[in-house]
Scaffold this motif. Structure first.
Motif, PDB file in Angstrom:
ATOM      1  N   ASN A  76       0.859  -1.186   0.000  1.00 34.12           N
ATOM      2  CA  ASN A  76       0.000   0.000   0.000  1.00 34.12           C
ATOM      3  C   ASN A  76       0.896   1.238   0.000  1.00 34.12           C
ATOM      4  O   ASN A  76       1.655   1.428  -0.925  1.00 34.12           O
ATOM      5  CB  ASN A  76      -0.998  -0.045   1.156  1.00 34.12           C
ATOM      6  CG  ASN A  76      -1.950  -1.230   1.040  1.00 34.12           C
ATOM      7  OD1 ASN A  76      -2.251  -1.669  -0.066  1.00 34.12           O
ATOM      8  ND2 ASN A  76      -2.436  -1.735   2.160  1.00 34.12           N
ATOM      9  N   HIS A  78       3.319   1.864   2.253  1.00 33.94           N
ATOM     10  CA  HIS A  78       4.387   1.643   3.223  1.00 33.94           C
ATOM     11  C   HIS A  78       5.561   0.899   2.586  1.00 33.94           C
ATOM     12  O   HIS A  78       5.367  -0.127   1.932  1.00 33.94           O
ATOM     13  CB  HIS A  78       3.845   0.857   4.417  1.00 33.94           C
ATOM     14  CG  HIS A  78       2.559   1.408   4.945  1.00 33.94           C
ATOM     15  ND1 HIS A  78       2.483   2.602   5.623  1.00 33.94           N
ATOM     16  CD2 HIS A  78       1.284   0.930   4.859  1.00 33.94           C
ATOM     17  CE1 HIS A  78       1.215   2.840   5.946  1.00 33.94           C
ATOM     18  NE2 HIS A  78       0.479   1.853   5.488  1.00 33.94           N
ATOM     19  N   GLU A 337      -0.991  -2.555   7.707  1.00 32.39           N
ATOM     20  CA  GLU A 337      -1.894  -1.404   7.660  1.00 32.39           C
ATOM     21  C   GLU A 337      -2.480  -1.099   9.030  1.00 32.39           C
ATOM     22  O   GLU A 337      -2.658   0.072   9.404  1.00 32.39           O
ATOM     23  CB  GLU A 337      -3.000  -1.676   6.649  1.00 32.39           C
ATOM     24  CG  GLU A 337      -3.690  -0.425   6.126  1.00 32.39           C
ATOM     25  CD  GLU A 337      -2.755   0.444   5.289  1.00 32.39           C
ATOM     26  OE1 GLU A 337      -2.609   1.637   5.636  1.00 32.39           O
ATOM     27  OE2 GLU A 337      -2.163  -0.065   4.320  1.00 32.39           O
TER      28      GLU A 337
END
Length: 373
Positions: A76, A78, A337
């Motif tokens: 995502n 990161h 997440e």
């Protein structure tokens, strides 16, 4: 002097053949001083390059375990480093601990042993017993992935399938330990000595520095304890100046560590757990629960519980990146997440996410994940 110690404080010589203390509690090796870069045997391309960090000298029973890659990837929003533990010989991180555990038992003349496992531990013990010329008997839940059972039998181990839960298998192993030495990877202290090398590798591969965060899955919690041991030793040796946060994922369907952590206790809670696709973490009563919780808290870490749907999704997402991780280890990716949303993973930090085992080990579970996908 280095020794093993139980929870009551009784000490045991490392030449004693035992898997738990007289008080019935698991054993831990007394604190070790850690090593410096100059003590790494760089001629050795396995975890035995860190043998100076082990409590005793022993002849290695090795299949080339360790030295697994850390792959930089974006998850995502990161940036993380995926530590690919399926590059170990039998396909999971368990080979680290089992190599050192079996080496310590071979040193003491053990010729046959008993192990209980949800799959990866059993196949690893079977492999290293074959390498050492030992006989292995593996107890596994009847629901264990067939690929893991086949692997254990291929190495020559006797496999007995036990009806019921993972805990029922552990209970049966303790009963059978009366007539066959019980070399449980969840109980034996030398297993943790091998597992800790994953953190020594992180330190070496990051230019002899510690990551900010390590994301792990936990069933019994051996990875948590192994990382805690290594980073504690490196702090003691003056090689790092802080502990990484240990950020731990469990499946929501079986999350006793998560429950106890957020209850602020060290005791098992009262809960009815359900089956989970993450079979390797389906342990309702971790034998080292207090020690695991202290390690997480000492690192200022955290624990999250991952719903089944998120484990499925993370397994598919990893595969779409070329990473064929079994659902158990995909739980760690699913947790990224959640930890970021809690402010525990921040931009610019170094975050290592340990992927414990290959999807090839869980063909039936992977078929469930990708059914209709």
């Amino acid at each position: 002097m280095t020794y093993a110690e139980d929870r009551s404080g009784q000490r045991y010589d490392l030449d004693q053949l035992r898997w738990r203390g007289e008080d019935g509690s698991p054993l831990m090796i007394s604190p070790l001083p850690g090593i410096t870069p100059g003590e790494i045997d760089t001629s050795e391309r396995s975890l035995w390059r860190y043998r100076a960090a082990f409590p005793i000298d022993m002849a290695p029973v090795s299949l080339g375990e360790g030295c697994t890659p850390m792959l930089p990837r974006r998850w995502n929003n990161h940036e993380v480093l995926f530590k690919l533990e399926w590059f170990n010989p039998s396909g999971s991180f368990k080979d680290r601990g089992v190599s050192v555990m079996v080496s310590s038992l071979a040193r003491l003349g053990v010729e046959a042993l008993l192990e209980d496992s949800s799959g990866n531990g059993g196949s690893s013990v079977s492999a290293y017993c074959a390498a050492a010329g030992m006989q292995a008997k593996i107890l596994a839940p009847a629901s264990t992935s067939q690929a893991k059972i086949l692997q254990s039998r291929a190495y020559g181990a006797e496999v007995e399938l036990v009806p019921g839960t993972r805990q029922a298998t552990s209970d049966e192993a303790e009963r059978q330990s009366e007539h066959l030495f019980y070399a449980s990877h969840n109980w034996h202290p030398f297993f943790l000595q091998g597992v800790k090398t994953v953190a020594y590798e992180m330190w070496e591969d990051l230019g002899f520095s510690a990551p900010d965060n390590v994301v792990l899955v936990a069933g019994a919690g051996s990875q948590v304890l192994g990382c805690d041991l290594a980073f504690s030793e490196l702090l003691q040796a003056g090689q790092i100046d802080r502990r990484p946060k240990l950020l731990v994922a469990q499946p929501e369907n079986c999350a006793p560590i998560h429950q106890a952590f957020h209850a602020g206790t060290e005791e098992l809670g009262d809960a009815e757990w359900s089956p989970t696709i993450a079979e390797g973490t389906a342990i309702a009563s971790p034998v080292r629960l207090p020690e695991v919780l202290r390690a997480i808290r000492r690192s200022e870490g955290d624990v999250v519980a991952i719903p089944e749907g998120e484990i499925y999704a993370a397994t598919r997402k990893l595969a779409a990146m070329g990473l064929y991780a079994e659902p158990t280890s995909a739980s760690a990716a699913a947790a990224i997440e959640r930890f970021a949303a809690k402010g525990l993973i921040s931009p610019g930090q170094t975050t290592v996410v340990v992927l414990t085992g290959s999807g090839l080990k869980s063909a039936d579970k992977m078929a469930d994940v990708f059914a209709g996908a």
